[in-house]
Scaffold this motif. Structure first.
Motif, PDB file in Angstrom:
ATOM      1  N   ILE A  72      31.318 -23.857  99.103  1.00  0.00           N
ATOM      2  CA  ILE A  72      31.378 -24.091  99.786  1.00  0.00           C
ATOM      3  C   ILE A  72      33.346 -24.730 100.113  1.00  0.00           C
ATOM      4  CG2 ILE A  72      29.633 -26.583 101.734  1.00  0.00           C
ATOM      5  CD1 ILE A  72      28.268 -26.526  99.670  1.00  0.00           C
ATOM      6  N   HIS A  73      33.201 -24.114 101.062  1.00  0.00           N
ATOM      7  CA  HIS A  73      34.635 -24.413 102.234  1.00  0.00           C
ATOM      8  C   HIS A  73      35.831 -24.777 100.330  1.00  0.00           C
ATOM      9  CE1 HIS A  73      33.096 -23.734 105.248  1.00  0.00           C
ATOM     10  NE2 HIS A  73      32.463 -24.580 104.972  1.00  0.00           N
ATOM     11  N   GLY A  74      35.652 -24.104  98.883  1.00  0.00           N
ATOM     12  CA  GLY A  74      36.107 -24.768  97.906  1.00  0.00           C
ATOM     13  C   GLY A  74      35.449 -24.793  96.619  1.00  0.00           C
ATOM     14  N   LEU A  75      34.746 -25.566  97.650  1.00  0.00           N
ATOM     15  CA  LEU A  75      34.313 -26.380  95.288  1.00  0.00           C
ATOM     16  C   LEU A  75      32.896 -25.166  95.565  1.00  0.00           C
ATOM     17  CD1 LEU A  75      33.068 -30.197  97.749  1.00  0.00           C
ATOM     18  CD2 LEU A  75      35.031 -29.768  96.109  1.00  0.00           C
ATOM     19  N   MET A  76      32.676 -25.906  94.265  1.00  0.00           N
ATOM     20  CA  MET A  76      31.608 -24.891  93.537  1.00  0.00           C
ATOM     21  C   MET A  76      30.086 -25.661  93.124  1.00  0.00           C
ATOM     22  SD  MET A  76      34.400 -22.326  90.320  1.00  0.00           S
ATOM     23  CE  MET A  76      34.223 -24.184  89.329  1.00  0.00           C
TER      24      MET A  76
END
Ligand code: FES
Ligand SMILES: [Fe+2]
Length: 407
Positions: free
Chosen positions: A149-153
């Motif tokens: 989500i927008h860079g978060l895994m």
């Protein structure tokens, strides 16, 4: 329905859930009963997404890290083709853990037991002395659900996970303010908490305890006072926001308020006390401003992702908390500190200064959680009434009961 039998209390889980009194903490058996923990593994822990860090931690092909949650272990790896893959860390030969390192870079994972080798797509590429007709391509590592989500895994130990589409869509704008895709990891620490996992998460959900337990945090964060007393500071922050490059959003689809079939999520921003622009010891900046922010508005944003992962975005760094069960008696808290990816350690930020507040706060949280755990196990424990400052915790405990009753 599994009937869970307790030494003295013979009620089934359904009966226990039906007996729960709204506005009160959970019955003792939700914390102590191994049978309820088994059901939680099936219905809550393996069904939900858990934050595994930022994709920039796996910048190069072959970069990997391992996420352990309860009995499960996942290898998350950047493949040769650039995709982020996740696999069960369970050898297809006789089941050993394949990867014993926490993180690293490799082209092949070699099982430490008999040496079976897997590539970064999970394919079995080496297995000695196997009989004729052995089919390597039927023995790949099992895939585990992974998404960003927008860079978060995020990782989920279910083949049919909750949708992340709502979170991706509705959090896109608030996450863009802090340029989440271009963060990098500045520090990571973890804390073993010998207490049931729910007590660890419940404690994070309420700040009723902050005034008594966290003098360092309470100096700077207005969440330790109730809504009425926060009003003036909150108004001041809202007035400053636009000039600092921030906007207000109020998003709350968490826990029992999550949309059906979706992971819950929420966003809000809360004022810090006067004199504090970020979560530092002296109130002064800790790192370069995130994203396109131009100044400090004196606030901090809460981002919540499902029932296990909670982030706090200051104007110059982001702190992420992930609480996971180890077993029904033990839990763990991982904290990640993120800064903008062009910030230089030493020149632009100091790791000790940045980690000070949440390290000292989590050390005291661990102590109060363990004290809570000791009392909850006593024969004299009974569910107690929530205060008006424990509404998020109440929401979360009701979600736990809702998920436990989901067949
Ligand atoms: S268990 Fe992995 S090679 Fe045997
Ligand atoms: Fe706390």
């Amino acid at each position: 329905m599994n009937a869970v039998v307790h030494e003295k209390d013979m009620r089934t889980i359904d009966e226990l859930i039906a007996a729960h009194e709204r506005g009160y903490s959970l019955d003792q058996r939700f914390y102590t009963d191994p049978g309820i923990y088994e059901l939680e593994l099936e219905r809550i822990i393996s069904r939900n997404w858990i934050l595994a860090g930022h994709e920039s931690e796996l910048a190069e092909p072959g970069d990997f890290k391992v996420l352990n949650v309860a009995r499960e272990s996942a290898i998350i790896v950047r493949s040769e083709s650039g995709a982020i893959n996740a696999f069960a860390n369970v050898c297809r030969h006789r089941g050993s853990l394949v990867c014993l390192e926490e993180k690293g870079n490799t082209r092949k994972f070699e099982c430490p037991y008999h040496g079976w080798m897997y590539d970064t797509d999970g394919k079995l590429v080496g297995a000695r002395s196997m009989p004729e007709g052995f089919e390597r391509d039927r023995h790949s590592l099992h895939p585990v659900s992974v998404d960003t989500i927008h860079g978060l895994m995020f990782v989920c130990f279910s083949d049919n996970p909750l949708s992340l589409e709502g979170a991706k869509r509705d959090l896109a704008e608030p996450m863009a303010l802090f340029d989440f895709p271009n963060l990098k990891l500045a520090a990571h620490k973890f804390y073993d908490i010998p207490a049931n996992w729910k007590l660890s998460i419940e404690n994070y959900q309420e700040c009723y305890h902050c005034a008594t337990a966290h003098p360092e945090y309470a100096r700077s964060h207005t969440l330790m006072v109730d809504d009425k007393r926060r009003g003036r500071l909150q108004k001041g922050m809202l007035e400053k926001m636009a000039a600092c490059g921030l906007r207000e959003f109020d998003i709350f689809h968490m826990d029992i308020h999550a949309r059906p079939g979706e992971m819950g999520y929420a966003y809000s921003r809360t004022a810090l006390f006067d004199g504090y622009v970020t979560g530092s010891k002296d109130g002064k900046p800790l790192a370069p401003l995130l994203g396109d922010l131009t100044d400090y508005d004196g606030g901090a944003s809460d981002f919540d992702f499902g029932g296990f992962s909670f982030l706090l975005a200051y104007s110059d760094h982001v702190v992420a908390y992930v609480f996971t069960p180890v077993d029904h008696l033990n839990s763990r808290c991982d904290i990640y500190w993120f800064v903008r990816n062009d910030a230089e350690e030493g020149d632009d930020y100091d790791v000790d200064e940045m980690t000070w507040l949440w390290d000292v706060t989590t050390v005291s949280d661990k102590e109060i959680i363990v004290n809570n755990w000791k009392g909850v196990r006593s024969r004299y424990y009974q569910p107690g009434p929530f205060s008006t400052m424990e509404d998020y915790e109440q929401n979360w405990t009701e979600w736990v009961l809702q998920e436990l009753s989901r067949k």
